[in-house]
Scaffold this motif. Structure first.
Motif, PDB file in Angstrom:
ATOM      1  N   LEU A  52       0.827  -1.203   0.000  1.00  0.00           N
ATOM      2  CA  LEU A  52       0.000   0.000   0.000  1.00  0.00           C
ATOM      3  C   LEU A  52       0.865   1.258   0.000  1.00  0.00           C
ATOM      4  O   LEU A  52       0.497   2.280  -0.586  1.00  0.00           O
ATOM      5  N   TYR A  56       0.129   3.767  -3.063  1.00  0.00           N
ATOM      6  CA  TYR A  56      -0.489   5.065  -2.790  1.00  0.00           C
ATOM      7  C   TYR A  56       0.529   6.153  -2.451  1.00  0.00           C
ATOM      8  O   TYR A  56       0.140   7.258  -2.082  1.00  0.00           O
ATOM      9  N   LEU A  58       2.651   6.420   0.074  1.00  0.00           N
ATOM     10  CA  LEU A  58       2.632   6.806   1.482  1.00  0.00           C
ATOM     11  C   LEU A  58       4.012   7.301   1.915  1.00  0.00           C
ATOM     12  O   LEU A  58       5.036   6.934   1.338  1.00  0.00           O
ATOM     13  N   SER A 137      -7.429   9.285   3.796  1.00  0.00           N
ATOM     14  CA  SER A 137      -6.691   8.121   3.321  1.00  0.00           C
ATOM     15  C   SER A 137      -7.582   7.267   2.433  1.00  0.00           C
ATOM     16  O   SER A 137      -8.793   7.176   2.663  1.00  0.00           O
ATOM     17  N   VAL A 141      -6.070   1.679   2.623  1.00  0.00           N
ATOM     18  CA  VAL A 141      -5.114   2.088   3.654  1.00  0.00           C
ATOM     19  C   VAL A 141      -5.796   2.136   5.018  1.00  0.00           C
ATOM     20  O   VAL A 141      -5.264   1.640   6.022  1.00  0.00           O
TER      21      VAL A 141
END
Length: 236
Positions: A52, A56, A58, A137, A141
């Motif tokens: 993730l 995404y 992060l 988010s 997530v």
């Protein structure tokens, strides 16, 4: 003389296990050793955290925070399996085992902890290591974050319940010297896991309520487990 039941010498029966152990052992077609189950847990959660993070974009802090949480949860699994297996081998009355495992109170404590943290976050507190700096988010997530949070809360609840039952055991029973020695080792193992939970503090820096929640839990488990060890009485 206090004895244990034959049912707990081999594969433990329902009511003689943590909910976590029952779930792992109750999945049809899945026959995992304790080591394999923990390895699978770490692999699955860490793959989700890193996957993730890449998918995404992060922040590194979010991925590191997730990894720390996964590691602490895995340590909790090791502690639970060790304490569970060792407890089933103790020469203690069935009432002790039924209270520790069969009551399901550790799950209740886990639920209460989880609801308390989620309530705190929903009340406007920033999420630990918020990957989007206050933004929303993505659903995957959020889902994985809550799943890992539940994993942690369940193990924290189990640690607290184990400490309370240990104190009850020491106040209620006299045990053989060898049993007393093994009980003290279990109390020490529970304290050891609770101290590992301090690794979660960097995830909640700037959130005093969560900081005090973690520190307070560790202090309470340490105090109660220490009292259980000191109050343990042996048979003459």
């Amino acid at each position: 003389m206090i004895g244990t039941r034959d049912a707990v010498d081999g594969d433990p029966t329902f009511g003689d296990t943590w909910v976590y152990e029952s779930l792992v052992g109750g999945i049809p077609g899945l026959d995992l050793s304790a080591r394999a189950a923990i390895a699978l847990q770490v692999l699955l959660f860490e793959t989700l955290v890193v996957g993730l993070g890449v998918a995404y974009g992060l922040s590194l802090a979010a991925v590191v925070g997730g990894t720390v949480a996964v590691a602490v949860a895995a340590a909790g699994s090791v502690a639970m399996l060790y304490i569970g297996t060792a407890t089933r081998g103790l020469a203690l009355p069935d009432a002790h085992r039924r209270l520790l495992f069969g009551s399901g109170v550790e799950t209740l404590f886990g639920v209460l902890s989880f609801v308390a943290v989620v309530t705190h976050l929903l009340s406007g507190a920033p999420a630990p290591f918020d990957p989007f700096g206050g933004g929303r988010s993505p659903a995957p997530v959020t889902f994985v974050a809550l799943l890992i949070l539940w994993d942690l809360c369940y193990r924290i609840g189990t640690s607290w319940w184990t400490a309370l039952v240990s104190l009850w055991r020491s106040l209620r029973y006299r045990v053989a010297p060898e049993t007393a020695r093994r009980c003290r080792r279990l109390d020490a193992a529970n304290v050891g896991f609770s101290l590992l939970e301090l690794a979660l503090l960097p995830l909640v820096v700037g959130q005093p309520l969560l900081v005090w929640g973690v520190v307070g839990h560790v202090a309470a488990v340490t105090a109660v487990s220490t009292a259980a060890t000191l109050l343990l009485r042996t048979e003459p």
